[in-house]
Write a protein that holds these residues in place. Sequence first.
Motif, PDB file in Angstrom:
ATOM      1  N   ARG A 144       0.841  -1.205   0.000  1.00  0.00           N
ATOM      2  CA  ARG A 144       0.000   0.000   0.000  1.00  0.00           C
ATOM      3  C   ARG A 144       0.872   1.250   0.000  1.00  0.00           C
ATOM      4  O   ARG A 144       1.856   1.340   0.727  1.00  0.00           O
ATOM      5  N   GLN A 145       0.460   2.225  -0.821  1.00  0.00           N
ATOM      6  CA  GLN A 145       1.169   3.498  -0.877  1.00  0.00           C
ATOM      7  C   GLN A 145       0.173   4.614  -1.144  1.00  0.00           C
ATOM      8  O   GLN A 145      -0.807   4.433  -1.886  1.00  0.00           O
ATOM      9  N   ASN A 146       0.410   5.766  -0.536  1.00  0.00           N
ATOM     10  CA  ASN A 146      -0.457   6.923  -0.706  1.00  0.00           C
ATOM     11  C   ASN A 146       0.194   7.960  -1.613  1.00  0.00           C
ATOM     12  O   ASN A 146       1.419   8.118  -1.605  1.00  0.00           O
ATOM     13  N   PHE A 147      -0.650   8.680  -2.355  1.00  0.00           N
ATOM     14  CA  PHE A 147      -0.181   9.729  -3.237  1.00  0.00           C
ATOM     15  C   PHE A 147      -1.072  10.954  -3.079  1.00  0.00           C
ATOM     16  O   PHE A 147      -2.297  10.835  -2.968  1.00  0.00           O
ATOM     17  N   SER A 148      -0.442  12.118  -3.071  1.00  0.00           N
ATOM     18  CA  SER A 148      -1.170  13.382  -3.077  1.00  0.00           C
ATOM     19  C   SER A 148      -1.208  13.917  -4.500  1.00  0.00           C
ATOM     20  O   SER A 148      -0.186  13.959  -5.185  1.00  0.00           O
ATOM     21  N   ILE A 149      -2.388  14.308  -4.965  1.00  0.00           N
ATOM     22  CA  ILE A 149      -2.543  14.814  -6.329  1.00  0.00           C
ATOM     23  C   ILE A 149      -1.966  16.224  -6.388  1.00  0.00           C
ATOM     24  O   ILE A 149      -2.441  17.137  -5.699  1.00  0.00           O
ATOM     25  N   ARG A 150      -0.952  16.413  -7.225  1.00  0.00           N
ATOM     26  CA  ARG A 150      -0.267  17.700  -7.354  1.00  0.00           C
ATOM     27  C   ARG A 150      -0.977  18.589  -8.379  1.00  0.00           C
ATOM     28  O   ARG A 150      -1.743  18.124  -9.225  1.00  0.00           O
ATOM     29  N   SER A 151      -0.664  19.870  -8.298  1.00  0.00           N
ATOM     30  CA  SER A 151      -1.291  20.820  -9.226  1.00  0.00           C
ATOM     31  C   SER A 151      -0.876  20.561 -10.667  1.00  0.00           C
ATOM     32  O   SER A 151      -1.646  20.789 -11.596  1.00  0.00           O
ATOM     33  N   TYR A 152       0.370  20.070 -10.867  1.00  0.00           N
ATOM     34  CA  TYR A 152       0.842  19.820 -12.227  1.00  0.00           C
ATOM     35  C   TYR A 152       0.383  18.459 -12.760  1.00  0.00           C
ATOM     36  O   TYR A 152       0.730  18.086 -13.869  1.00  0.00           O
ATOM     37  N   GLU A 153      -0.404  17.715 -11.979  1.00  0.00           N
ATOM     38  CA  GLU A 153      -0.903  16.420 -12.415  1.00  0.00           C
ATOM     39  C   GLU A 153      -2.358  16.471 -12.853  1.00  0.00           C
ATOM     40  O   GLU A 153      -2.933  15.442 -13.209  1.00  0.00           O
ATOM     41  N   ILE A 154      -2.965  17.639 -12.821  1.00  0.00           N
ATOM     42  CA  ILE A 154      -4.356  17.770 -13.240  1.00  0.00           C
ATOM     43  C   ILE A 154      -4.413  18.385 -14.630  1.00  0.00           C
ATOM     44  O   ILE A 154      -3.476  19.034 -15.078  1.00  0.00           O
ATOM     45  N   GLY A 155      -5.533  18.152 -15.304  1.00  0.00           N
ATOM     46  CA  GLY A 155      -5.690  18.638 -16.664  1.00  0.00           C
ATOM     47  C   GLY A 155      -6.720  19.739 -16.772  1.00  0.00           C
ATOM     48  O   GLY A 155      -7.052  20.419 -15.787  1.00  0.00           O
ATOM     49  N   ALA A 156      -7.249  19.898 -17.975  1.00  0.00           N
ATOM     50  CA  ALA A 156      -8.197  20.978 -18.238  1.00  0.00           C
ATOM     51  C   ALA A 156      -9.488  20.809 -17.449  1.00  0.00           C
ATOM     52  O   ALA A 156     -10.189  21.790 -17.185  1.00  0.00           O
ATOM     53  N   ASP A 157      -9.814  19.592 -17.066  1.00  0.00           N
ATOM     54  CA  ASP A 157     -11.033  19.338 -16.301  1.00  0.00           C
ATOM     55  C   ASP A 157     -10.836  19.511 -14.796  1.00  0.00           C
ATOM     56  O   ASP A 157     -11.731  19.176 -14.014  1.00  0.00           O
ATOM     57  N   ARG A 158      -9.655  19.962 -14.388  1.00  0.00           N
ATOM     58  CA  ARG A 158      -9.329  20.165 -12.976  1.00  0.00           C
ATOM     59  C   ARG A 158      -9.275  18.856 -12.192  1.00  0.00           C
ATOM     60  O   ARG A 158      -9.446  18.833 -10.973  1.00  0.00           O
ATOM     61  N   THR A 159      -9.076  17.766 -12.891  1.00  0.00           N
ATOM     62  CA  THR A 159      -8.932  16.466 -12.252  1.00  0.00           C
ATOM     63  C   THR A 159      -7.649  15.815 -12.748  1.00  0.00           C
ATOM     64  O   THR A 159      -7.078  16.214 -13.763  1.00  0.00           O
ATOM     65  N   ALA A 160      -7.211  14.787 -12.020  1.00  0.00           N
ATOM     66  CA  ALA A 160      -5.995  14.077 -12.408  1.00  0.00           C
ATOM     67  C   ALA A 160      -6.185  13.407 -13.767  1.00  0.00           C
ATOM     68  O   ALA A 160      -7.255  12.868 -14.071  1.00  0.00           O
ATOM     69  N   SER A 161      -5.137  13.427 -14.573  1.00  0.00           N
ATOM     70  CA  SER A 161      -5.204  12.800 -15.892  1.00  0.00           C
ATOM     71  C   SER A 161      -5.058  11.286 -15.754  1.00  0.00           C
ATOM     72  O   SER A 161      -4.611  10.772 -14.725  1.00  0.00           O
ATOM     73  N   ILE A 162      -5.412  10.561 -16.813  1.00  0.00           N
ATOM     74  CA  ILE A 162      -5.264   9.113 -16.792  1.00  0.00           C
ATOM     75  C   ILE A 162      -3.790   8.727 -16.715  1.00  0.00           C
ATOM     76  O   ILE A 162      -3.427   7.732 -16.082  1.00  0.00           O
ATOM     77  N   GLU A 163      -2.909   9.539 -17.326  1.00  0.00           N
ATOM     78  CA  GLU A 163      -1.471   9.258 -17.220  1.00  0.00           C
ATOM     79  C   GLU A 163      -0.993   9.362 -15.780  1.00  0.00           C
ATOM     80  O   GLU A 163      -0.142   8.578 -15.330  1.00  0.00           O
ATOM     81  N   THR A 164      -1.521  10.332 -15.020  1.00  0.00           N
ATOM     82  CA  THR A 164      -1.147  10.474 -13.616  1.00  0.00           C
ATOM     83  C   THR A 164      -1.524   9.230 -12.823  1.00  0.00           C
ATOM     84  O   THR A 164      -0.727   8.699 -12.052  1.00  0.00           O
ATOM     85  N   LEU A 165      -2.737   8.749 -13.013  1.00  0.00           N
ATOM     86  CA  LEU A 165      -3.184   7.567 -12.289  1.00  0.00           C
ATOM     87  C   LEU A 165      -2.372   6.340 -12.676  1.00  0.00           C
ATOM     88  O   LEU A 165      -2.011   5.525 -11.818  1.00  0.00           O
ATOM     89  N   MET A 166      -2.039   6.219 -13.957  1.00  0.00           N
ATOM     90  CA  MET A 166      -1.245   5.072 -14.395  1.00  0.00           C
ATOM     91  C   MET A 166       0.176   5.139 -13.831  1.00  0.00           C
ATOM     92  O   MET A 166       0.774   4.103 -13.517  1.00  0.00           O
ATOM     93  N   ASN A 167       0.717   6.329 -13.714  1.00  0.00           N
ATOM     94  CA  ASN A 167       2.045   6.474 -13.094  1.00  0.00           C
ATOM     95  C   ASN A 167       2.018   6.072 -11.630  1.00  0.00           C
ATOM     96  O   ASN A 167       2.991   5.500 -11.113  1.00  0.00           O
ATOM     97  N   HIS A 168       0.919   6.356 -10.928  1.00  0.00           N
ATOM     98  CA  HIS A 168       0.788   5.932  -9.543  1.00  0.00           C
ATOM     99  C   HIS A 168       0.781   4.406  -9.442  1.00  0.00           C
ATOM    100  O   HIS A 168       1.381   3.831  -8.524  1.00  0.00           O
ATOM    101  N   LEU A 169       0.088   3.758 -10.376  1.00  0.00           N
ATOM    102  CA  LEU A 169       0.063   2.299 -10.373  1.00  0.00           C
ATOM    103  C   LEU A 169       1.466   1.738 -10.587  1.00  0.00           C
ATOM    104  O   LEU A 169       1.890   0.801  -9.895  1.00  0.00           O
ATOM    105  N   GLN A 170       2.174   2.302 -11.536  1.00  0.00           N
ATOM    106  CA  GLN A 170       3.514   1.813 -11.837  1.00  0.00           C
ATOM    107  C   GLN A 170       4.472   2.059 -10.673  1.00  0.00           C
ATOM    108  O   GLN A 170       5.280   1.189 -10.327  1.00  0.00           O
ATOM    109  N   GLU A 171       4.385   3.221 -10.049  1.00  0.00           N
ATOM    110  CA  GLU A 171       5.275   3.539  -8.933  1.00  0.00           C
ATOM    111  C   GLU A 171       5.033   2.594  -7.753  1.00  0.00           C
ATOM    112  O   GLU A 171       5.975   2.141  -7.100  1.00  0.00           O
ATOM    113  N   THR A 172       3.771   2.298  -7.482  1.00  0.00           N
ATOM    114  CA  THR A 172       3.457   1.387  -6.382  1.00  0.00           C
ATOM    115  C   THR A 172       3.990  -0.014  -6.652  1.00  0.00           C
ATOM    116  O   THR A 172       4.518  -0.677  -5.749  1.00  0.00           O
TER     117      THR A 172
END
Length: 420
Positions: A144-172
């Motif tokens: 288990r690992q926790n991640f904080s969503i950074r300002s540079y990880e969000i897109g035009a919709d003000r939410t995290a991008s799919i690439e951000t979430l996939m990077n979290h999966l890979q890092e874990t």
Amino acid sequence: MVASIATSAFFPVPSSSSAASLKNSKTTGEGSESLNVRRIAAKPASSSSAMQVKANAQAVPKINGSKVCLKPETLKHDEDAPSSVPRTFYNQLPDWSVLLAAITTIFLAAEKQWTLIDWKPRRPDMLADAFGLGKFVQDGLAFRQNFSIRSYEIGADRTASIETLMNHLQETALNHVRIAGLMDDGFGSTPEMTKRNLIWVVAKMHVFVEKYPSWGDVVQVDTWVSPSGKNGMRRDWHVIDCQTGESIVKATSVFVLMNKNTRKLAKMPDEVRSEIGPYFIERTAVVDEDSRKLPKLDHNTAQHVRKSLTPRWGDLDVNQHVNNVKYIGWILESAPTSILESHELAGMTLEYRRECGRDSVLQSLTSVSTECSDGLQGSTMECVHLLQLENGDEIIRGRTKWRPKRTGLQQHGGLATAST
């Protein structure tokens, strides 16, 4: 002890030699005349004592940083003469600004330490350790690992991008291998894999996104591994919102071994299986895999084509091939803007066919099963993708599902969400 040292720093204590000189100057007389300093009667002294008085008179003693002039009664009338610097109570005191500065410094340091000890989070979600490297859970079989969503990880919709979430999966996944003590050289390679020049490559991945976190949210990623056939390994992930407990992402994948030198798939040696076998969990995949066959697109069947895509140096991983997360961004390059503006990615199935090097030039092809027109803004949609080299060699096939974008209240769990 500390108090005495601090006091001596601001109120100097005369040395033994100074005290002796002061005593001699008070008790020594010149000739038959005696000195009466501070009304202390002195005995007659010899001529040698008079010479000592003269010598002591030249070396004016200091007390608390101020000069003190000790003179015999014969010179007492000189004290009545006006002085260039009047003797007052203030100029006889130490430099209080230095003392005040020292006290201020001590109080500021103490306040800082107390703030660190008594720190309390302003928000409940800040209780999560967003900066740790993770920990083992479920009797050491899951990570288990926790991640904080950074300002540079969000897109035009003000939410995290799919690439951000996939990077979290890979890092874990990588931290899972590293903290387990299995990582040697390469991207997640175990010691036995390194001896045989073997590396892990993803063969298939299925991802379902239930909601997208926003800036400042803290997400919890759980991951575990299971066997997949004789030569493969399945890795699952489950991502939840630390504050609300809502499910965010569920994903499953299949990894196979590849020889780093020949770039061909390889069987899993028994030595490698014995390394990773103790961490296997016998359970079904967290997401039901889409068993439908992915069709092959070409320039005749694809509705949208994006050409001349080239990897940058930063897109390569330590195994000298393009990171698999980068492929996701490339397949979405050919997705029509009308879909990106009105819909959000709800899920995807990816089949990796071959790796991509830094000198490759690629093409992204997309075919939409349902056109996004004004009359279909509220409908779910599905797209088929192909990423290939310019010579036609396939890199990845994919299928994506899209749902209408939620309102701001829906995105934060205030209303029922649209079905996928």
